[in-house]
Design an enzyme around this catalytic site. Structure first.
Site, PDB file in Angstrom:
ATOM      1  N   ASP A 114       0.829  -1.202   0.000  1.00  0.00           N
ATOM      2  CA  ASP A 114       0.000   0.000   0.000  1.00  0.00           C
ATOM      3  C   ASP A 114       0.869   1.260   0.000  1.00  0.00           C
ATOM      4  O   ASP A 114       1.841   1.364   0.756  1.00  0.00           O
ATOM      5  CB  ASP A 114      -0.845  -0.034   1.285  1.00  0.00           C
ATOM      6  CG  ASP A 114      -1.933   1.008   1.317  1.00  0.00           C
ATOM      7  OD1 ASP A 114      -2.836   0.954   0.482  1.00  0.00           O
ATOM      8  OD2 ASP A 114      -1.888   1.893   2.205  1.00  0.00           O
ATOM      9  N   GLU A 168      14.503 -15.464   0.593  1.00  0.00           N
ATOM     10  CA  GLU A 168      14.889 -16.538   1.514  1.00  0.00           C
ATOM     11  C   GLU A 168      13.880 -17.680   1.462  1.00  0.00           C
ATOM     12  O   GLU A 168      14.130 -18.765   1.971  1.00  0.00           O
ATOM     13  CB  GLU A 168      14.879 -16.024   2.967  1.00  0.00           C
ATOM     14  CG  GLU A 168      15.966 -15.041   3.307  1.00  0.00           C
ATOM     15  CD  GLU A 168      15.680 -14.363   4.650  1.00  0.00           C
ATOM     16  OE1 GLU A 168      14.809 -14.840   5.425  1.00  0.00           O
ATOM     17  OE2 GLU A 168      16.308 -13.322   4.907  1.00  0.00           O
TER      18      GLU A 168
HETATM   19  C1  GLC Z   1      -4.197   2.966  -0.601  1.00  0.00           C
HETATM   20  C2  GLC Z   1      -5.461   2.159  -0.544  1.00  0.00           C
HETATM   21  C3  GLC Z   1      -6.581   3.048  -0.125  1.00  0.00           C
HETATM   22  C4  GLC Z   1      -6.262   3.646   1.234  1.00  0.00           C
HETATM   23  C5  GLC Z   1      -4.924   4.372   1.200  1.00  0.00           C
HETATM   24  C6  GLC Z   1      -4.440   4.691   2.578  1.00  0.00           C
HETATM   25  O1  GLC Z   1      -4.235   3.893  -1.609  1.00  0.00           O
HETATM   26  O2  GLC Z   1      -5.693   1.535  -1.771  1.00  0.00           O
HETATM   27  O3  GLC Z   1      -7.800   2.367  -0.095  1.00  0.00           O
HETATM   28  O4  GLC Z   1      -7.261   4.542   1.603  1.00  0.00           O
HETATM   29  O5  GLC Z   1      -3.935   3.559   0.627  1.00  0.00           O
HETATM   30  O6  GLC Z   1      -3.983   3.543   3.219  1.00  0.00           O
END
Ligand code: GLC
Length: 596
Positions: free
Chosen positions: A235, A307
């Site tokens: 993310d 790993e």
């Molecule tokens: C990413 C996710 C989104 C979230 C953001 C903050 O973009 O896809 O849904 O709100 O990160 O974590």
């Protein structure tokens, strides 16, 4: 009917724009299906999807013909940002089940031949994470605070935020400790520090200069790798490292689209200092995203994954431009894939699509990484609706009842055409849950039901992402269309979805579900994911490519008004809509093969 002249078969060769990347690894050609756990299937009847609800329905994915499942976060979380605010990275939120449920899901997926990718959220934690609770309690200059981005404020008494950064969700990217609702009184009143949150105030950014943070995430990777997952979707992968000194910057970064310097974004009267000579300004890059330092982190993680046996992967969610900078994330010692948001935000325009496809291959081939393709996810208006708007491209951040409504028929027609184009392209493709049913966005959701923090933080200027997160319909005659046994659903499903459930579409010749299944079967049978791609000369409004895998498949996506005749000596093996008099009509894609 007027048709453009038939191109002679001899012209069905073109410029090679992609040669297969080396290696037999599964992820180079995989189709990966995104499950958004709270909206996929609900086993316990509380109206919120859960892991047992996913496990029960994995057969649907195996039948669909995908290779892997990526699950959005199911970890312990107060759910301020639907689980992208993680309070414990090593446990399952009771809302979604238990760790044993996660194990059962992974085991069932394996039985069905599906790989499992989980979400990793390393840019920020939840404010309910033990580390952040401790950081608040221990006060300024404590070791606990050094894991996050705490700073003194500016202004005479520190009453202004440390800099002018805006949160992606709107509003300032800083919150003062003493202004938190849970500030317990005198100790915190004297605590004038602020903390950075690129997203919601409940999502404090971690400090990736702290070795402890590095150690923690290497350990979290191992925790899930040991449980048998095949990889991680990372993310906000471009956010972890911030520019030294956190310089002011008056732009606004938008979700998925990335950096956008908006003139006049700062309120009139704001005393916003815009640095004029830094690299970031020169490159148009923001100081909070895509800093070179992030790459060290991914090298470190790649070493952890290496790993382990098998091919475990890292997939970057990084809103980075241009494509050459995005390709840095998938160099051979970093991540394996990055989402191709350039393709997702491309307008429904043949020239723009050709450019995006050609540019994507050029950038990724240069580093030996597979190009990925994606049209929908949990952060954007579903492509069946987005492509039915007057203005295509990334689309608005959510659509409400009083906004201009998409043309549903046009949107679906184009969405099917876009999907067939995408699934014929070499590389790896992502499918967002429900797009295989042609699900539209919920565009008339009652405002009182909205939960996306972007809706609140923008003062309701943006509707937010709830409309693409509505619980899936499974059976036409069941309460909540079979989403939950009790008929509860955390967001209401539009009545029109009764026509879109899998049980209905199974019976319908030409349904979207049957089109996806046929496309995925052919893609696998012919090896399209691993082919070489040529761009064919064609009319301005046509995207014409030849994938040399199998017996060579010619793909014609017609975005123009005139039907495009099927070239002589070719037969149609799949199309996104009916042909008219042997020609591919407007907003239709066809896959063709030479007559045997
Ligand atoms: C990413 C996710 C989104 C979230 C953001 C903050 O973009 O896809 O849904 O709100 O990160 O974590």
């Amino acid at each position: 009917m007027s048709t453009t002249p038939r191109p002679p078969v001899a012209e069905l060769t073109g410029e090679v724009i992609h040669r297969p990347t080396t290696g037999p690894e599964w992820w180079r050609t995989a189709v990966i299906y995104q499950v958004y756990p709270r909206s996929f299937g609900d086993a316990d009847g509380d109206g919120i999807g859960d892991l047992p609800g996913v496990t029960e329905r994995l057969d649907h994915l195996a039948r669909l013909g995908v290779d892997a499942v990526w699950l959005s976060p199911f970890y312990r979380s107060p759910q301020k940002d639907a689980g992208y605010d993680v309070a414990d990275y090593r446990d399952v939120d009771p809302l979604f089940g238990t760790l044993e449920d996660a194990d059962r899901l992974i085991a069932r997926a394996r039985e069905l031949g599906l790989r499992v990718i989980v979400d990793l959220v390393p840019n920020h934690t939840s404010d309910q994470h033990a580390w952040f609770r401790q950081a608040l309690a221990d006060g300024p200059n404590s070791a606990a605070r050094s894991r996050y981005m705490f700073r003194e404020g500016s202004g005479e008494r520190g009453e202004e935020p440390p800099n002018n950064w805006q949160s992606v969700f709107g509003g300032p990217a800083w919150t003062r400790v003493s202004e938190r609702e849970d500030a317990p009184g005198s100790a915190w009143e004297r605590d004038g520090q602020w903390y950075l949150h690129l997203f919601d105030a409940s999502q404090p950014d971690l400090n990736w200069e702290s070795e402890e943070v590095h150690e923690e995430f290497r350990d979290v990777l191992r925790f899930w790798l040991d449980r048998g997952v095949d990889g991680f979707r990372v993310d906000v992968a471009h956010g972890l490292v911030k520019a030294p000194g956190l310089p002011d910057w008056s732009g606004h970064v938008r979700m998925v689209e990335g950096t956008e310097v908006e003139e006049g974004l700062a309120e009139a009267g704001d005393d916003v200092a815009v640095p004029d000579a830094s690299d970031d300004v020169a490159t148009g890059r923001s100081p909070m995203f895509d800093q070179d330092g992030v790459h060290e982190i991914y090298r470190e993680w790649r070493a952890v994954l290496d790993e382990y046996d098998g091919d475990r992967i890292l997939v970057a969610e990084a809103w980075v431009e241009p494509l050459e900078r995005l390709a840095k994330y998938v160099r051979s010692d970093e991540m394996h894939q990055a989402f191709n948001f350039d393709f997702l935000v491309t307008r429904w325009d043949a020239a723009a699509l050709r450019d995006s496809i050609t540019g994507s291959y050029a950038a990724n081939d240069a580093v030996g990484a597979p190009t990925t393709w994606v049209l929908s996810n949990h952060d954007v208006v579903r492509h069946a609706s987005r492509l039915g708007l007057d203005e295509t491209g990334k689309g608005p951040n959510g659509i409400g009842a009083e906004d201009p409504q998409p043309d549903a028929e046009l949107g679906l027609r184009r969405a099917r055409a876009a999907t067939l184009l995408m699934l014929a392209l070499p590389g790896s493709a992502y499918v967002y849950q429900g797009e295989e049913l042609g699900l539209p966005e919920h565009t008339t959701l009652d405002d009182s039901l909205r939960q996306d923090p972007a809706w609140w933080r923008t003062g309701h200027a943006e509707k937010g992402r709830d409309g693409c997160r509505v619980p899936l319909p499974w059976r036409s005659d069941a309460p909540a269309f079979g989403f939950s046994p009790t008929g509860r659903a955390w967001l209401p499903q539009p009545d029109s979805w009764a026509e879109l459930t899998p049980d209905v579409q199974e019976q319908q010749e030409g349904s979207t579900l049957r089109m996806y299944r046929a496309a995925l079967e052919l893609r696998r049978e012919l090896g399209l994911g691993g082919g070489q791609l040529e761009l064919l000369p064609a009319g301005e409004d046509v995207v014409a490519v030849r994938n040399t895998a199998g017996a060579a498949v010619v793909v014609l996506a017609n975005l123009g008004a005139e039907p495009v005749p099927v070239p002589e000596g070719h037969e149609v093996i799949l199309s996104s809509g009916p042909l008219t008099d042997g020609a591919v009509p407007t907003d239709t894609t066809a896959w063709l093969r030479p007559h045997s």
